[in-house]
Write an enzyme that holds these catalytic residues in place. Structure first.
Site, mmCIF file in Angstrom:
data_model
loop_
_atom_site.group_PDB
_atom_site.id
_atom_site.type_symbol
_atom_site.label_atom_id
_atom_site.label_comp_id
_atom_site.label_asym_id
_atom_site.label_seq_id
_atom_site.Cartn_x
_atom_site.Cartn_y
_atom_site.Cartn_z
ATOM 1 C CB THR A 120 -0.908 0.050 1.243
ATOM 2 O OG1 THR A 120 -0.103 0.327 2.385
ATOM 3 C CG2 THR A 120 -1.649 -1.252 1.437
ATOM 4 C CB SER A 122 0.039 4.334 4.250
ATOM 5 O OG SER A 122 -0.763 3.177 4.370
ATOM 6 C CB CYS A 123 1.561 -0.267 5.477
ATOM 7 S SG CYS A 123 1.431 -1.532 4.203
ATOM 8 N N GLY A 124 4.247 0.352 3.450
ATOM 9 C CA GLY A 124 5.463 -0.324 3.028
ATOM 10 C C GLY A 124 5.187 -1.786 2.741
ATOM 11 C CB CYS A 126 1.826 -5.706 4.014
ATOM 12 S SG CYS A 126 1.172 -4.078 3.615
#
Length: 300
Positions: A120, A122-124, A126
């Site tokens: 995503t 935002s999260c890098g 996962c």
């Protein structure tokens, strides 16, 4: 769609008891598929290895930087071509896919590519929750450096990064990352809705140009495990963040010999690992009155 990397949309602005309809700028966010092609020339295979939400632009750099950060690419000699694919959109003709084609003799770890993970904005990456992810990619500890950087130069780095954020000025919704020399000179700066994408873009820019990655990676947000991984994979010995580091980012920095700095402001910052790369005045250092090792023992 504008050639700029933002859209203008009407919003309702509420202030106290008043409201008004006014235009506002929104940072673009679009999906990008990253593919890799490999194998003998006559029997090429390809796989999709990631889908990330990104701000369109510098997509080839993003794909290359992502593969460097994953330990799949180590040298530009491995790469035959990097090109965008798929229907075009926008006035700049952006596309939603990038394929990195390796040279016929380059071998890759197919087991690692089978992960086909989703990323995503935002999260890098996962699902990576421990340092084993780094150890599996065979990253080596960073070698000692012969240089030191003074605190004033470090404190000024976020300002230099912020000055280059043209799209942030319009939207307030983008992260930035920049590569700097040990003298504090900016080498390349990129923006993106995802902080890990911004890092991939700057790493990919240097990689595709065949240039050294630089000495210092500066990020506009916090320092996460993923960003620390990307710095280590790229051979960047120092990560400077405007925000806070995570505990795992600090642990990774210590294990691999990197310098990690957080809460960076013009008048100061926190060094979480690798203080030997910062030129500190020994006369002004304060001896701690607390045994840090005992605190760590209690926290285990």
């Amino acid at each position: 769609m504008s050639t700029q990397r933002f859209l203008t949309r009407p919003i309702t602005r509420v202030s106290g008891e008043k409201s008004e309809v006014r235009p506002d700028h929104l940072a673009l966010e679009e999906p990008l598929e990253i593919q890799i092609a490999y194998g003998p020339q006559a029997t090429r295979e390809w796989k999709t290895i990631a889908i990330t939400m990104r701000t369109p632009g510098h997509d080839r750099e993003l794909a290359a930087g992502f593969l460097v950060g994953e330990g799949i690419l180590r040298s530009l000699d491995q790469v035959e071509a990097v090109h965008s694919r798929g229907p075009r959109f926008g006035e700049e003709g952006w596309q939603h896919s990038v394929r990195v084609t390796l040279r016929p003799g380059v071998k890759i770890d197919l087991d690692r590519l089978q992960r086909n993970f989703y990323t995503t904005s935002s999260c890098g990456v996962c699902g990576k929750t421990s340092m084993e992810a780094l150890e599996l990619t065979s990253f080596s500890p960073l070698p000692p450096t012969s240089w030191q950087i003074d605190p004033q130069t470090i404190g000024a780095l976020p300002s230099h990064l912020r000055e280059a954020q043209a799209v942030f000025d319009q939207t307030g919704g983008l992260h930035a990352a920049g590569l700097f020399s040990c003298e504090g000179k900016a080498l390349v700066i990129r923006e993106d809705v995802g902080r890990h994408n911004a890092v991939d873009k700057v790493v990919g820019a240097q990689f595709l140009a065949g240039r050294e990655t630089g000495s210092i990676l500066v990020v506009s947000g916090r320092a996460s495990f993923e960003l620390m991984q990307k710095a280590i994979a790229s051979g960047i010995p120092m990560l400077v963040a405007v925000g806070a580091p995570s505990s795992l980012a600090v642990e990774v920095a210590e294990k691999f010999g990197a310098t990690l700095i957080g809460f960076t402001k013009p008048n100061g910052f926190n060094i979480y690992a690798g203080a030997e790369r910062v030129r500190l005045d020994a006369k002004n250092q304060i001896t701690p009155t607390i045994d840090v090792s005992k605190i760590r023992e209690v926290m285990k």
